[in-house]
Enzyme design. Sequence first.
Site, PDB file in Angstrom:
ATOM      1  N   GLY A 236       0.781  -1.232   0.000  1.00  0.00           N
ATOM      2  CA  GLY A 236       0.000   0.000   0.000  1.00  0.00           C
ATOM      3  C   GLY A 236       0.813   1.283   0.000  1.00  0.00           C
ATOM      4  O   GLY A 236       0.258   2.363   0.194  1.00  0.00           O
ATOM      5  N   GLU A 278       4.645  -6.385   1.515  1.00  0.00           N
ATOM      6  CA  GLU A 278       4.055  -6.774   0.225  1.00  0.00           C
ATOM      7  C   GLU A 278       3.833  -5.580  -0.690  1.00  0.00           C
ATOM      8  O   GLU A 278       2.698  -5.275  -1.050  1.00  0.00           O
ATOM      9  CB  GLU A 278       2.690  -7.436   0.463  1.00  0.00           C
ATOM     10  CG  GLU A 278       2.704  -8.609   1.395  1.00  0.00           C
ATOM     11  CD  GLU A 278       1.305  -9.145   1.677  1.00  0.00           C
ATOM     12  OE1 GLU A 278       0.344  -8.351   1.725  1.00  0.00           O
ATOM     13  OE2 GLU A 278       1.182 -10.352   1.843  1.00  0.00           O
ATOM     14  N   PRO A 279       4.885  -4.886  -1.071  1.00  0.00           N
ATOM     15  CA  PRO A 279       4.668  -3.738  -1.960  1.00  0.00           C
ATOM     16  C   PRO A 279       4.301  -4.175  -3.369  1.00  0.00           C
ATOM     17  O   PRO A 279       4.825  -5.169  -3.874  1.00  0.00           O
ATOM     18  CB  PRO A 279       6.037  -3.041  -1.962  1.00  0.00           C
ATOM     19  CG  PRO A 279       7.016  -4.126  -1.670  1.00  0.00           C
ATOM     20  CD  PRO A 279       6.306  -5.116  -0.788  1.00  0.00           C
ATOM     21  N   GLY A 280       3.380  -3.480  -4.000  1.00  0.00           N
ATOM     22  CA  GLY A 280       3.002  -3.758  -5.383  1.00  0.00           C
ATOM     23  C   GLY A 280       3.236  -2.502  -6.210  1.00  0.00           C
ATOM     24  O   GLY A 280       4.234  -2.352  -6.913  1.00  0.00           O
ATOM     25  N   ARG A 318      -8.263   3.353 -14.376  1.00  0.00           N
ATOM     26  CA  ARG A 318      -8.259   3.979 -13.048  1.00  0.00           C
ATOM     27  C   ARG A 318      -8.899   5.371 -13.023  1.00  0.00           C
ATOM     28  O   ARG A 318      -9.395   5.806 -11.998  1.00  0.00           O
ATOM     29  CB  ARG A 318      -6.847   4.010 -12.450  1.00  0.00           C
ATOM     30  CG  ARG A 318      -6.346   2.603 -12.078  1.00  0.00           C
ATOM     31  CD  ARG A 318      -5.024   2.623 -11.319  1.00  0.00           C
ATOM     32  NE  ARG A 318      -5.151   3.102  -9.959  1.00  0.00           N
ATOM     33  CZ  ARG A 318      -4.933   4.335  -9.561  1.00  0.00           C
ATOM     34  NH1 ARG A 318      -4.545   5.252 -10.421  1.00  0.00           N
ATOM     35  NH2 ARG A 318      -5.096   4.676  -8.315  1.00  0.00           N
ATOM     36  N   TYR A 322     -11.586   5.389 -10.202  1.00  0.00           N
ATOM     37  CA  TYR A 322     -11.269   6.133  -8.970  1.00  0.00           C
ATOM     38  C   TYR A 322     -11.187   7.637  -9.193  1.00  0.00           C
ATOM     39  O   TYR A 322     -10.744   8.353  -8.300  1.00  0.00           O
ATOM     40  CB  TYR A 322      -9.900   5.715  -8.414  1.00  0.00           C
ATOM     41  CG  TYR A 322      -9.705   4.235  -8.181  1.00  0.00           C
ATOM     42  CD1 TYR A 322     -10.534   3.521  -7.317  1.00  0.00           C
ATOM     43  CD2 TYR A 322      -8.654   3.562  -8.790  1.00  0.00           C
ATOM     44  CE1 TYR A 322     -10.321   2.167  -7.089  1.00  0.00           C
ATOM     45  CE2 TYR A 322      -8.433   2.215  -8.559  1.00  0.00           C
ATOM     46  CZ  TYR A 322      -9.283   1.529  -7.706  1.00  0.00           C
ATOM     47  OH  TYR A 322      -9.056   0.200  -7.479  1.00  0.00           O
ATOM     48  N   CYS A 348     -16.581   3.197 -26.165  1.00  0.00           N
ATOM     49  CA  CYS A 348     -17.953   3.681 -26.162  1.00  0.00           C
ATOM     50  C   CYS A 348     -18.517   3.893 -24.766  1.00  0.00           C
ATOM     51  O   CYS A 348     -19.470   3.211 -24.363  1.00  0.00           O
ATOM     52  CB  CYS A 348     -18.833   2.729 -26.954  1.00  0.00           C
ATOM     53  SG  CYS A 348     -18.359   2.716 -28.674  1.00  0.00           S
ATOM     54  N   GLU A 349     -17.928   4.802 -24.034  1.00  0.00           N
ATOM     55  CA  GLU A 349     -18.383   5.192 -22.695  1.00  0.00           C
ATOM     56  C   GLU A 349     -17.990   6.656 -22.529  1.00  0.00           C
ATOM     57  O   GLU A 349     -16.838   7.007 -22.801  1.00  0.00           O
ATOM     58  CB  GLU A 349     -17.627   4.407 -21.601  1.00  0.00           C
ATOM     59  CG  GLU A 349     -17.959   2.947 -21.486  1.00  0.00           C
ATOM     60  CD  GLU A 349     -19.234   2.678 -20.709  1.00  0.00           C
ATOM     61  OE1 GLU A 349     -19.621   3.523 -19.874  1.00  0.00           O
ATOM     62  OE2 GLU A 349     -19.834   1.621 -20.956  1.00  0.00           O
ATOM     63  N   TYR A 378      -1.457  -1.577 -11.958  1.00  0.00           N
ATOM     64  CA  TYR A 378      -2.909  -1.622 -12.115  1.00  0.00           C
ATOM     65  C   TYR A 378      -3.393  -1.004 -13.426  1.00  0.00           C
ATOM     66  O   TYR A 378      -4.463  -0.428 -13.491  1.00  0.00           O
ATOM     67  CB  TYR A 378      -3.602  -0.957 -10.913  1.00  0.00           C
ATOM     68  CG  TYR A 378      -3.163  -1.583  -9.602  1.00  0.00           C
ATOM     69  CD1 TYR A 378      -3.552  -2.870  -9.267  1.00  0.00           C
ATOM     70  CD2 TYR A 378      -2.339  -0.901  -8.718  1.00  0.00           C
ATOM     71  CE1 TYR A 378      -3.119  -3.460  -8.084  1.00  0.00           C
ATOM     72  CE2 TYR A 378      -1.901  -1.484  -7.533  1.00  0.00           C
ATOM     73  CZ  TYR A 378      -2.300  -2.765  -7.229  1.00  0.00           C
ATOM     74  OH  TYR A 378      -1.882  -3.346  -6.063  1.00  0.00           O
TER      75      TYR A 378
HETATM   76  C1  LIG Z   1      -3.189  -5.028  -3.098  1.00  0.00           C
HETATM   77  C2  LIG Z   1      -2.450  -5.626  -1.979  1.00  0.00           C
HETATM   78  C3  LIG Z   1      -1.095  -5.359  -1.807  1.00  0.00           C
HETATM   79  C4  LIG Z   1      -0.326  -4.394  -2.669  1.00  0.00           C
HETATM   80  O1  LIG Z   1      -0.864  -3.115  -2.610  1.00  0.00           O
HETATM   81  P1  LIG Z   1      -0.083  -1.916  -3.314  1.00  0.00           P
HETATM   82  O2  LIG Z   1      -0.939  -0.735  -3.047  1.00  0.00           O
HETATM   83  O3  LIG Z   1      -0.018  -2.230  -4.762  1.00  0.00           O
HETATM   84  O4  LIG Z   1       1.270  -1.846  -2.692  1.00  0.00           O
HETATM   85  C5  LIG Z   1      -0.428  -6.012  -0.802  1.00  0.00           C
HETATM   86  N1  LIG Z   1      -1.076  -6.883   0.017  1.00  0.00           N
HETATM   87  C6  LIG Z   1      -2.391  -7.150  -0.120  1.00  0.00           C
HETATM   88  C7  LIG Z   1      -3.030  -8.119   0.784  1.00  0.00           C
HETATM   89  C8  LIG Z   1      -3.119  -6.533  -1.107  1.00  0.00           C
HETATM   90  O5  LIG Z   1      -4.423  -6.801  -1.238  1.00  0.00           O
END
Ligand SMILES: *Cc1c(COP(=O)(O)O)cnc(C)c1O
Length: 420
Positions: A236, A278-280, A318, A322, A348-349, A378
């Site tokens: 997150g 858990e960075p994404g 997005r 959002y 078409c939106e 994303y």
């Molecule tokens: C989505 C998610 C992440 C990654 O979130 P980011 O905002 O992309 O860093 C990590 N852990 C869990 C459980 C998630 O659902």
Amino acid sequence: MTLQYIDNELTMHGHRLKDIAGEYGTPLFVYDETMIRQQCHRFHTALQDSGLNYTISYASKAFSAVQLFNMMAEEDMGLDVVSEGELYTALQSNVAPERIHFHGNNKTDWEILYAIESGVEYFVIDSLDEIARIDRLATKQVKAVLRINPGVEAHTHEFIQTGQEDSKFGLSIKKRLALEGVRQIEAAEHIDFMGVHFHIGSQIFESTGTVETVKLVIEWLKENDIDIQVLNIGGGFSIKYTDDDVSYPIEEGIKTITQAVQAACEAHSYPVPELSLEPGRSIVGEAGITLYEVGTIKEIPDTNYYVSIDGGMSDHIRTALYDAKYELRLVDREETHDKTMTIAGKLCESGDIIRRDIKLPASIKRGDLLAVLSTGAYHYSMSSNYNQMVKPAVVFVSESGVRPVIKRQTLAQLIQNDII
Ligand SMILES: *Cc1c(COP(=O)(O)O)cnc(C)c1O
């Protein structure tokens, strides 16, 4: 991001984006590979400096590609997956199965069996019903952490909050479901209880919410005599989409969080657990851009100036989802951003918009290329075939060159599952 105008043309690591678009076609996702690696390094260094034992898993939903996962393996990152498809993709890469964590609030029996068979490191259990199901399906010992809901709200966009009491994710501490979950896992015959997990939201730009949650969770663990090996604090971490956002201060934020973990453990005479992150988005988000070609331009007097590009919500959802905001650059030449316009997709939106009311060069014309910044997370992973749009290609760029990572979908693939 090593995006730079050289000789009046936008480049990445010195490679002209116009040439890359010419070779692979638009829309096109272009990633700065060096930056992805740097982000991994920054998390590793910050965690190493803390002296804690730790692991990092890249949340693969942000952008899932075999070559990216191979890079994650090189950067000593594990992977988080939430579906059989994500697990399948992860297993095609060089990431060891024992570095993969299986998440999800509704794992099917088949997914549980597939994950056990594949030898993933652990499940992140998300409900009471899942405990009994894993215990029944497992024919050997499996490991699990429990996703708890600490009831903490992160300061972020309300659509992407997950930390509040009313959430489909995790088991509530306050409603005593979390404790019930721990006791059931401890009692399960085939499950080894490894620890707890929380994820309090996305695009979190400072550490206060996480620090508060850490304190609350350690206190709760101590009060209830729960022993853990792993404390997984989720992901997150924010990225910068526009000047209104901040990139999460990784070094400072991780230092604050790890100190809070140590302090809370000390205050409660609780053993310091291994920390998992858990960075994404923060790994791939700012490293990716999307290239589009400009098509029709429509001026509505005294109302709006629409510049349409050759993609849209099929590769960029997005803004519609959002109301997210993005920065753009004209690829072909560097000019003052002097005219307010709306960049629209071709689908078409009416909501198919990339960015409303943004200042860009007035000279923008059909055939020019636009780069939308910070689209690495994303975007490709949320892309669809709406309006039978084909999914774009993806390339990685570094000092040493440009390499294809995902091919553009073909028209034949659009109907390959149609029964005709
Ligand atoms: C989505 C998610 C992440 C990654 O979130 P980011 O905002 O992309 O860093 C990590 N852990 C869990 C459980 C998630 O659902």
